[in-house]
Design a protein around this motif. Structure first.
Motif, mmCIF file in Angstrom:
data_model
loop_
_atom_site.group_PDB
_atom_site.id
_atom_site.type_symbol
_atom_site.label_atom_id
_atom_site.label_comp_id
_atom_site.label_asym_id
_atom_site.label_seq_id
_atom_site.Cartn_x
_atom_site.Cartn_y
_atom_site.Cartn_z
ATOM 1 N N PHE A 245 0.735 -1.026 -0.165
ATOM 2 C CA PHE A 245 0.198 -0.129 -0.588
ATOM 3 C C PHE A 245 1.004 1.934 -0.264
ATOM 4 O O PHE A 245 2.082 1.088 0.570
ATOM 5 C CB PHE A 245 -0.730 0.323 1.193
ATOM 6 C CG PHE A 245 -1.636 -1.709 1.736
ATOM 7 C CD1 PHE A 245 -3.209 -1.417 0.724
ATOM 8 C CD2 PHE A 245 -2.047 -2.356 2.533
ATOM 9 C CE1 PHE A 245 -3.980 -2.548 0.986
ATOM 10 C CE2 PHE A 245 -1.915 -3.575 2.525
ATOM 11 C CZ PHE A 245 -3.082 -3.646 1.806
ATOM 12 N N ILE A 246 -0.270 2.294 -0.043
ATOM 13 C CA ILE A 246 0.978 3.531 -0.383
ATOM 14 C C ILE A 246 0.313 4.397 1.215
ATOM 15 O O ILE A 246 -1.218 5.126 0.648
ATOM 16 C CB ILE A 246 0.580 4.213 -1.322
ATOM 17 C CG1 ILE A 246 1.571 3.943 -2.224
ATOM 18 C CG2 ILE A 246 1.343 5.952 -1.555
ATOM 19 C CD1 ILE A 246 1.589 4.179 -3.736
ATOM 20 N N LEU A 247 0.492 4.414 1.653
ATOM 21 C CA LEU A 247 -0.134 5.801 3.203
ATOM 22 C C LEU A 247 0.430 7.058 2.860
ATOM 23 O O LEU A 247 2.025 7.326 2.659
ATOM 24 C CB LEU A 247 0.607 5.202 3.871
ATOM 25 C CG LEU A 247 0.167 6.388 5.748
ATOM 26 C CD1 LEU A 247 -1.551 6.477 5.964
ATOM 27 C CD2 LEU A 247 0.380 5.625 6.904
ATOM 28 N N GLN A 248 -0.397 8.245 1.925
ATOM 29 C CA GLN A 248 0.068 9.809 2.214
ATOM 30 C C GLN A 248 -0.550 10.682 3.754
ATOM 31 O O GLN A 248 -1.844 9.806 3.533
ATOM 32 C CB GLN A 248 -0.219 9.982 0.724
ATOM 33 C CG GLN A 248 0.936 9.524 -0.028
ATOM 34 C CD GLN A 248 0.579 9.806 -1.712
ATOM 35 O OE1 GLN A 248 -0.892 9.591 -1.626
ATOM 36 N NE2 GLN A 248 1.144 10.167 -2.789
ATOM 37 N N ARG A 249 0.049 11.299 4.049
ATOM 38 C CA ARG A 249 -0.686 11.672 4.638
ATOM 39 C C ARG A 249 -0.873 13.276 4.840
ATOM 40 O O ARG A 249 0.368 14.277 4.031
ATOM 41 C CB ARG A 249 0.440 12.128 7.036
ATOM 42 C CG ARG A 249 -0.457 10.176 7.190
ATOM 43 C CD ARG A 249 0.847 10.367 8.355
ATOM 44 N NE ARG A 249 0.311 11.553 10.112
ATOM 45 C CZ ARG A 249 -0.433 11.460 10.067
ATOM 46 N NH1 ARG A 249 -1.265 10.418 10.737
ATOM 47 N NH2 ARG A 249 -0.950 12.328 11.208
ATOM 48 N N HIS A 250 -1.325 14.442 5.069
ATOM 49 C CA HIS A 250 -2.009 14.959 4.677
ATOM 50 C C HIS A 250 -2.230 16.158 6.122
ATOM 51 O O HIS A 250 -2.960 16.022 6.689
ATOM 52 C CB HIS A 250 -3.045 16.368 3.384
ATOM 53 C CG HIS A 250 -2.501 14.799 2.451
ATOM 54 N ND1 HIS A 250 -0.976 15.432 1.160
ATOM 55 C CD2 HIS A 250 -2.798 13.754 1.802
ATOM 56 C CE1 HIS A 250 -0.837 14.438 0.109
ATOM 57 N NE2 HIS A 250 -1.971 13.753 0.639
ATOM 58 N N MET A 251 -1.509 17.875 5.789
ATOM 59 C CA MET A 251 -2.094 17.959 7.060
ATOM 60 C C MET A 251 -3.910 19.637 6.927
ATOM 61 O O MET A 251 -3.211 20.062 5.671
ATOM 62 C CB MET A 251 -1.887 19.042 7.320
ATOM 63 C CG MET A 251 -2.024 20.057 8.569
ATOM 64 S SD MET A 251 -0.329 21.265 8.775
ATOM 65 C CE MET A 251 0.984 19.567 10.153
#
Length: 338
Positions: A245-251
Motif C-alpha cells: 500500500f501507499i500511505l500519504q498524510r496531509h495536513m
C-alpha cells in the motif's frame, strides 16, 4: 468480466484489512511489528495509528526505550530503559482499561494500545525473556505496536545461547502483522530502473560507501511524499494476506488528519499494463470480428471432407481417404492411386 469483478473484490478486501489494522478494530492484530530503516522511519505510520486511536478514544501508552520526552498525543508515558521487565509489566497493567469477559460483543470495552519505540534495545538487553515479556503485557483489550529498526544491529549478551533463535526471528514468528516500510520516492526510482532493465539503485547502508549516512531527504513534489507499506497479515485461520500500500498524510486546517491509503498498483508508476483488458475475450476493433447467429448455424452445418472417413457412415471404409475427381483435375496414370 469475471476477472475484473474478482480484481475489484480483492482490491476492496485488501484495503479493508489495512483499515481495520490501523483502526485497531476488533483486535485485528494483537502484536504488530513495524520494520523501518534510516531511509524510511516509522514515525508517519505511528502517527497514523495515534491519530486513529484518538478518534476511537483508545488509550495510548508509550513504552519508552529510546524516547526522552512525553508526546502530547500520548496518554501514558512509561520509561523502560534499564529497568527490570517485571516491574515495567506491573506498572503497565495499572493503566490498562477494565476488562469484563461477560460483556457482549455489541458493546466493546475501552481499548488500549502500547507503543514500543524500539525493540532493538529490548532484544539486546533481554533476548532470552523477550517473548515472555510480550506475552505478559498482552490482554484481550490491549494491542501492541512495536518498532524494529532493521539498520540497527542487536548486540547479544555473552550469556545468550548460540543455539537459540535470533530475537529478530522470534519477533517475526510472534507478530500477527508485519509492516515493512520503504520510501515511495525510492520505490519509484527502483521501478524506473526495472523498466529500463538496469541495476536498481541502493541507499543507506546498502550503498557500501564510507562516510556519514544522511538518511531520507524529503522531496518538493507532493506526489512522491508517501510511505510504501508491505503488509503481511496473519489471520486467525493461519492464512497469510500480503499486499503493498501507499500511505500519504496531509495536513488540513493546521492539523493532521487520517492519511490516504491506496494500493501500490494504483499508482501510475506501478500499474500493471493490460489489467483493465483482462476480462475482454475479443480484441478491440472498428468492426465486429464475431459471428452472427445465422453464420454460426451455417458453420455448424458444414460437413468436413474427412468426416465420412472418420466415421462408419457413407462408404463405411473407416480411415480410407475419399476423394472425387473434379473437372479441373488432371489425371495421371503414373501417379499413385488415391
Amino acid at each position: 468480466m469475471a476477472a475484473t469483478t474478482n480484481s475489484i473484490h480483492n482490491r476492496s478486501h485488501s484495503l479493508l484489512l489495512l483499515q481495520r489494522l490501523l483502526n485497531l478494530r476488533d483486535a485485528a492484530s494483537p502484536l504488530t511489528l513495524v520494520q523501518d530503516s534510516l531511509e524510511q522511519p516509522a514515525q508517519p505510520v505511528l502517527d497514523e495509528f495515534i491519530t486513529r486511536a484518538k478518534i476511537s478514544k483508545t488509550k495510548i501508552i508509550l513504552l519508552s526505550f529510546a524516547t526522552v520526552k512525553k508526546s502530547p498525543d500520548v496518554d501514558v508515558f512509561i520509561k523502560a530503559a534499564g529497568r527490570d521487565l517485571r516491574t515495567v509489566a506491573k506498572e503497565l497493567v495499572v493503566h490498562y482499561p477494565a476488562f469484563d469477559p461477560t460483556q457482549a460483543r455489541e458493546k466493546p470495552a475501552q481499548r488500549a494500545v502500547i507503543l514500543i519505540d524500539s525493540l532493538n534495545i529490548l532484544a539486546s538487553t533481554a533476548a532470552s525473556s523477550l517473548s515472555r515479556f510480550l506475552s505478559e503485557i498482552l490482554t484481550p483489550v490491549v494491542s501492541i505496536i512495536s518498532t524494529y529498526h532493521t539498520d540497527v544491529p542487536i548486540i547479544l549478551p555473552p550469556s545468550f545461547n548460540e543455539y537459540e533463535p535470533h530475537p529478530f526471528t522470534i519477533l517475526n514468528h510472534l507478530a500477527t502483522a508485519i509492516l515493512r516500510l520503504s520510501s515511495l520516492s525510492q520505490e519509484i526510482d527502483r521501478q524506473k530502473a526495472r523498466n529500463r532493465a538496469v541495476q536498481e539503485p541502493e541507499w543507506g547502508l546498502k550503498e557500501d560507501r564510507e562516510g556519514v549516512i544522511i538518511g531520507l531527504k524529503s522531496r518538493a513534489e507532493d506526489q512522491d511524499r508517501g510511505v510504501v507499506i508491505d503488509m503481511e497479515l496473519r489471520r486467525k485461520s493461519g492464512r497469510t494476506v500480503a499486499e503493498k500500500f501507499i500511505l500519504q498524510r496531509h495536513m488540513m486546517a493546521g492539523k493532521w488528519g487520517t492519511g490516504r491509503i491506496t494500493l501500490l498498483t494504483d499508482h501510475a508508476m506501478f500499474s500493471r499494463p493490460g489489467e483493465d483488458d483482462a476480462g475482454e475475450e475479443e480484441p478491440e476493433s472498428t468492426f465486429s470480428l464475431g459471428l452472427t447467429e445465422k453464420q454460426r448455424r451455417d458453420r455448424e452445418g458444414i460437413v468436413l471432407p474427412y468426416f465420412d472417413a472418420q466415421t462408419d457412415i457413407g462408404a463405411g471404409e473407416g480411415g480410407r481417404i475419399l476423394y472425387e475427381m473434379g473437372r479441373e483435375d488432371d489425371f495421371d496414370d503414373e501417379e499413385d492411386e488415391i
